[in-house]
Design an enzyme around this catalytic site. Sequence first.
Site, PDB file in Angstrom:
ATOM      1  N   LYS A  33      39.670  38.552  52.004  1.00  0.00           N
ATOM      2  CA  LYS A  33      38.975  39.555  52.775  1.00  0.00           C
ATOM      3  C   LYS A  33      38.607  39.039  54.080  1.00  0.00           C
ATOM      4  CE  LYS A  33      37.344  41.369  48.046  1.00  0.00           C
ATOM      5  NZ  LYS A  33      36.025  41.780  47.611  1.00  0.00           N
TER       6      LYS A  33
ATOM      7  N   TYR B  87      41.156  50.944  46.454  1.00  0.00           N
ATOM      8  CA  TYR B  87      39.956  50.950  45.784  1.00  0.00           C
ATOM      9  C   TYR B  87      39.720  52.340  45.344  1.00  0.00           C
ATOM     10  CZ  TYR B  87      38.635  46.358  47.382  1.00  0.00           C
ATOM     11  OH  TYR B  87      38.407  44.983  47.675  1.00  0.00           O
TER      12      TYR B  87
ATOM     13  N   ASN C 152      32.870  38.528  49.125  1.00  0.00           N
ATOM     14  CA  ASN C 152      33.392  37.487  48.096  1.00  0.00           C
ATOM     15  C   ASN C 152      34.755  36.546  48.235  1.00  0.00           C
ATOM     16  OD1 ASN C 152      34.780  39.591  47.250  1.00  0.00           O
ATOM     17  ND2 ASN C 152      33.578  39.836  45.465  1.00  0.00           N
TER      18      ASN C 152
ATOM     19  N   HIS D 283      40.196  38.875  46.894  1.00  0.00           N
ATOM     20  CA  HIS D 283      40.570  40.372  45.680  1.00  0.00           C
ATOM     21  C   HIS D 283      41.602  39.603  45.079  1.00  0.00           C
ATOM     22  CE1 HIS D 283      41.900  43.862  43.818  1.00  0.00           C
ATOM     23  NE2 HIS D 283      43.016  43.580  44.087  1.00  0.00           N
TER      24      HIS D 283
ATOM     25  N   GLU E 238      49.135  47.845  43.156  1.00  0.00           N
ATOM     26  CA  GLU E 238      48.652  46.947  44.443  1.00  0.00           C
ATOM     27  C   GLU E 238      49.611  46.402  45.476  1.00  0.00           C
ATOM     28  OE1 GLU E 238      45.568  44.786  43.091  1.00  0.00           O
ATOM     29  OE2 GLU E 238      44.162  46.322  42.364  1.00  0.00           O
TER      30      GLU E 238
HETATM   31  P1  IDP Z   1      36.375  42.466  41.735  1.00  0.00           P
HETATM   32  O1  IDP Z   1      36.737  42.203  43.278  1.00  0.00           O
HETATM   33  O2  IDP Z   1      35.537  41.082  41.023  1.00  0.00           O
HETATM   34  O3  IDP Z   1      37.434  43.210  40.866  1.00  0.00           O
HETATM   35  P2  IDP Z   1      35.170  45.084  41.541  1.00  0.00           P
HETATM   36  O4  IDP Z   1      34.188  45.514  40.475  1.00  0.00           O
HETATM   37  O5  IDP Z   1      36.607  45.560  41.470  1.00  0.00           O
HETATM   38  O6  IDP Z   1      35.203  43.585  41.660  1.00  0.00           O
HETATM   39  O7  IDP Z   1      34.538  45.568  43.205  1.00  0.00           O
HETATM   40  C1  IDP Z   1      35.582  45.588  44.277  1.00  0.00           C
HETATM   41  C2  IDP Z   1      34.782  44.904  45.145  1.00  0.00           C
HETATM   42  O8  IDP Z   1      33.448  45.779  45.590  1.00  0.00           O
HETATM   43  C3  IDP Z   1      34.095  43.607  45.021  1.00  0.00           C
HETATM   44  O9  IDP Z   1      35.018  42.566  44.917  1.00  0.00           O
HETATM   45  C4  IDP Z   1      32.871  43.473  45.778  1.00  0.00           C
HETATM   46  O10 IDP Z   1      33.370  43.202  47.073  1.00  0.00           O
HETATM   47  C5  IDP Z   1      32.529  44.828  45.939  1.00  0.00           C
HETATM   48  N1  IDP Z   1      31.469  45.224  44.992  1.00  0.00           N
HETATM   49  C6  IDP Z   1      31.695  45.460  43.579  1.00  0.00           C
HETATM   50  N2  IDP Z   1      30.367  45.548  42.708  1.00  0.00           N
HETATM   51  C7  IDP Z   1      29.601  45.838  43.698  1.00  0.00           C
HETATM   52  C8  IDP Z   1      28.054  45.868  43.619  1.00  0.00           C
HETATM   53  O11 IDP Z   1      27.535  46.346  42.568  1.00  0.00           O
HETATM   54  N3  IDP Z   1      27.637  45.907  44.944  1.00  0.00           N
HETATM   55  C9  IDP Z   1      28.159  45.733  46.055  1.00  0.00           C
HETATM   56  N4  IDP Z   1      29.449  45.546  46.138  1.00  0.00           N
HETATM   57  C10 IDP Z   1      30.053  45.508  45.181  1.00  0.00           C
HETATM   58 MG    MG Z   2      38.626  44.749  41.127  1.00  0.00          MG
END
Ligand code: IDP
Ligand code: MG
Length: 145
Positions: A11, A51, A118, A121, A132
């Site tokens: 990212k 997304y 984070n 992805h 994807e």
């Molecule tokens: P993942 O990347 O661990 O699969 P997902 O639930 O698919 O997590 O969410 C996609 C991305 O959206 C996350 O990696 C993070 O950057 C962001 N995200 C997910 N949940 C939250 C939240 O509750 N608050 C803020 N950002 C979030």
């Molecule tokens: Mg995800």
Amino acid sequence: MTLERTLILVKPDGVRRNLIGEVIRRVETKGYNVVALKMVQADRSILAAHYAEHEGKPFYEPLVEFMMSGPVVAIIAEGNRVIEGFRKLAGVTDPTVAEPGTIRGDLARDQGTKVVQNIVHGSDSAESAAREIGIWFATDVKGLA
Ligand code: IDP
Ligand code: MG
């Protein structure tokens, strides 16, 4: 055997912090093969597709803005059970509680932003991976998806 491919994104926070190599190092030293790789400036349409499951959530718009804030590196990695394996390497979504030893646990922390930053992805299922890879590598060599 369950030979799989997964879609990994470094990212914009990972690219800005010069962690492209560190992410690839962890994928390769685990033993997975990188079979495609490119740097992309994502636009809204590719992120809306990627997304789609998160549309309407409070963090959706900040997530899209964050993902457009700089280039990402899109990677296809291959190996037996690589989808599950890379998710374990990445660690859980929230970097504060991601286990030390994982990419998110070692390299990221809460920045106090609306969207969790984070570093990476990783596809969460075989269906997600196929979808994807089709999104990020649609215009590339046939057979990658
Ligand atoms: P993942 O990347 O661990 O699969 P997902 O639930 O698919 O997590 O969410 C996609 C991305 O959206 C996350 O990696 C993070 O950057 C962001 N995200 C997910 N949940 C939250 C939240 O509750 N608050 C803020 N950002 C979030
Ligand atoms: Mg995800």
